[in-house]
Design an enzyme around this catalytic site. Structure first.
Site, PDB file in Angstrom:
ATOM      1  N   CYS A 176      -1.161  34.788  30.140  1.00 18.35           N
ATOM      2  CA  CYS A 176      -0.904  34.605  31.700  1.00 18.35           C
ATOM      3  C   CYS A 176      -1.912  33.925  32.407  1.00 18.35           C
ATOM      4  CB  CYS A 176      -0.922  36.325  32.426  1.00 18.35           C
ATOM      5  SG  CYS A 176      -0.404  37.193  31.442  1.00 18.35           S
ATOM      6  N   CYS A 225       6.147  34.923  27.638  1.00 21.16           N
ATOM      7  CA  CYS A 225       6.991  35.796  28.379  1.00 21.16           C
ATOM      8  C   CYS A 225       8.176  35.472  29.358  1.00 21.16           C
ATOM      9  CB  CYS A 225       5.975  36.617  29.355  1.00 21.16           C
ATOM     10  SG  CYS A 225       5.249  35.370  30.530  1.00 21.16           S
TER      11      CYS A 225
HETATM   12 FE1  FES Z   1       4.067  36.781  32.203  1.00 21.65          FE
HETATM   13 FE2  FES Z   1       1.615  37.521  32.756  1.00 21.65          FE
HETATM   14  S1  FES Z   1       3.189  38.668  31.438  1.00 21.65           S
HETATM   15  S2  FES Z   1       2.701  35.926  33.173  1.00 21.65           S
END
Ligand code: FES
Length: 211
Positions: A107, A36
């Protein structure tokens, strides 16, 4: 709107424990998530005799899951030895939080990687590493994969901004394909140094920009 998080996760997200920075930390690391592009920094104070983590803090640029996991793993790691803290897994952290949505597993993985990287940073800086393999171009390249390019949220290798890597007698020369007055030039230089300098046989890291 109903959040897909349980109360415990929401509590750690809204009131995270151990947030912030430590001055002159004994170990620290910033890790980025390839999934992400978010980042987490972890700072450690370690008792040099017992190797117990006496204080730990984190800063997260990630989502609620990442903040909640950072909160719970720093609680779990405080008071533990480095060896014990290394063994904390993202599954244990998720369990301690009462579960996270499956789509948010990366995450919690990011938070654990931040903790492990800070421990590794401590061990490298203090000469506590068991395997002393020579630093090769591949080792440097792999570490650079952990340096985020803030322009894109992807790492500097994937975004092709590493123009050249050279290793010569303990010195590592890295050329970055950005102008030196670029808004992120300094932060990229600092992050590269932070990742490469602790390697046991590296004496100096010289980061140059193309102009
Ligand atoms: Fe990036 Fe959770 S979406 S750390």
């Amino acid at each position: 709107m109903k959040f897909p998080y349980n109360e415990k996760v929401l509590e750690h997200f809204r009131h995270p424990h151990n947030v912030g920075k430590l001055d002159n930390p004994d170990g620290k690391a910033t890790e980025g998530s390839p999934a992400c592009g978010d980042m987490i920094s972890v700072y450690l104070k370690v008792n040099p005799g017992t190797k117990i983590i006496e204080d730990i803090k984190f800063e997260s640029y990630g989502c609620a899951s990442n903040i909640a996991t950072g909160s719970i793993i720093t609680d779990m790691a405080k008071g533990k030895t480095l060896e014990q803290a290394k063994k904390i897994t993202w599954q244990q952290a998720t369990e301690a939080l009462g579960g996270l949505p499956a789509i948010k597993a990366h995450c919690s993985v990011l938070a654990i990687e931040g903790l492990r990287a800070a421990i590794q940073n401590y061990e490298e800086k203090h000469g506590i590493i068991t395997e002393k393999k020579p630093t090769t171009l591949e080792v440097v390249n792999n570490r650079l994969k952990k340096v985020m390019n803030p322009l894109t949220g992807l790492d500097v290798v994937k975004t092709n901004i590493i123009k050249k890597i050279e290793i010569n007698k303990g010195k590592v020369f890295i050329t970055v394909d950005l102008p030196s007055n670029h808004q992120f030039a300094n932060s990229i230089r600092e992050e590269i140094k932070e990742k490469i300098e602790p390697l046991w046989d590296v004496e100096e890291v010289i980061v140059d920009f193309v102009e």
